[in-house]
Enzyme design. Sequence first.
Site, PDB file in Angstrom:
ATOM      1  N   CYS A  12      46.265 -44.164   9.858  1.00  0.00           N
ATOM      2  CA  CYS A  12      46.744 -43.080   8.994  1.00  0.00           C
ATOM      3  C   CYS A  12      46.684 -43.434   7.509  1.00  0.00           C
ATOM      4  O   CYS A  12      46.593 -42.549   6.663  1.00  0.00           O
ATOM      5  CB  CYS A  12      48.167 -42.696   9.376  1.00  0.00           C
ATOM      6  N   HIS A  58      50.720 -38.170   3.536  1.00  0.00           N
ATOM      7  CA  HIS A  58      50.109 -38.067   4.864  1.00  0.00           C
ATOM      8  C   HIS A  58      50.920 -37.075   5.683  1.00  0.00           C
ATOM      9  O   HIS A  58      52.156 -37.151   5.737  1.00  0.00           O
ATOM     10  CB  HIS A  58      50.109 -39.443   5.526  1.00  0.00           C
ATOM     11  N   ASN A  91      48.243 -33.170  12.428  1.00  0.00           N
ATOM     12  CA  ASN A  91      48.117 -34.557  11.954  1.00  0.00           C
ATOM     13  C   ASN A  91      46.760 -35.120  12.384  1.00  0.00           C
ATOM     14  O   ASN A  91      46.557 -35.458  13.544  1.00  0.00           O
ATOM     15  CB  ASN A  91      49.260 -35.395  12.543  1.00  0.00           C
TER      16      ASN A  91
END
Length: 327
Positions: free
Chosen positions: A114, A254, A284
């Site tokens: 991520c 994020h 996501n």
Amino acid sequence: MSRSSRLLGFGHHVPGRKVANAEIENNLGLEPGWIERRTGIRSRFWATDEDTLSGLATHAGDMALANAGIDRGDVGLLLLATSTPDHLLPPSAPLVAHRLGLGRAGAVDLAGACAGFIYALMFADGFTRLHGKSTLVIAANILSRRINPAERASAVLFADAAGAIVIGPCDDADRGILGASVDSEGSRYGLIQIPAGGSNTPFHGDLDLEQTRMTITDGREVFAKAVEMMTACSQDALTAARMRPQDIDRFVPHQANARIFDAVGRNLGVADRAVVKTIAEYGNSSAATIPLSLSLANQTEPFRSGETILLAAAGAGLSGGALVVGI
């Protein structure tokens, strides 16, 4: 050697299949509205059989290059942040560079989960400053093919997408990366992982299929550590840039979970109106969420010269970081 770098162009791409929460809630036996209450996600995009990681990345990169309006021969490096390359070997970046017509530009994959885009943009800034050449940074993932559909923790979150940024050399010291902070906590290495497929547990005939799927062993600890890491890295990056949270025009975190980035924003004292949020529609997509969000934000309200943005991420590894960037 250039004094700085600057953001020249933005791009993004998502597959054609939009998946609403109801489909996943039905599969998992969850009550209607459960996913949105827990994550802030209403829908996400998943790849079809025809989609490839390199294909998503190429589309996003092409859009960013067109938006930047530069000669493709001026690009000296392509960095592709991904956890789901087309193959374990070779890396996907050279294929993407070839499809984009980047000539003999360098091209390499970065596996930073991520936080991959944060690291890639930081490395790109260094290359562009040193060599005076533009860099194309792409983050892309097809996580729908790594989801365990029976595991609620991961099945409700992950999505497929690509985002891209072009940066170029600049002599204005108030542009480009003004402050940076990176962090890792390997003691939490196993919190988010795909157990099989690497050299530690290679593929073999009697391998349990679930070992090839993503698993989150402790969602609460992931939440707490992500908030802690993103907050600390953001504070350190702001300090390095000699700025306060109030000086930030837009915060692009994020998009892991709306509750995570809302908590980080509160910890930092960033006004909610300054937080760029794309998770509701796009879910996501790991490293791709920040450049995707940057591109979408630029379409809605184009970035203005003199704006300052804060980027922050944390994820598997655990690994994280934050950047303060002048537009």
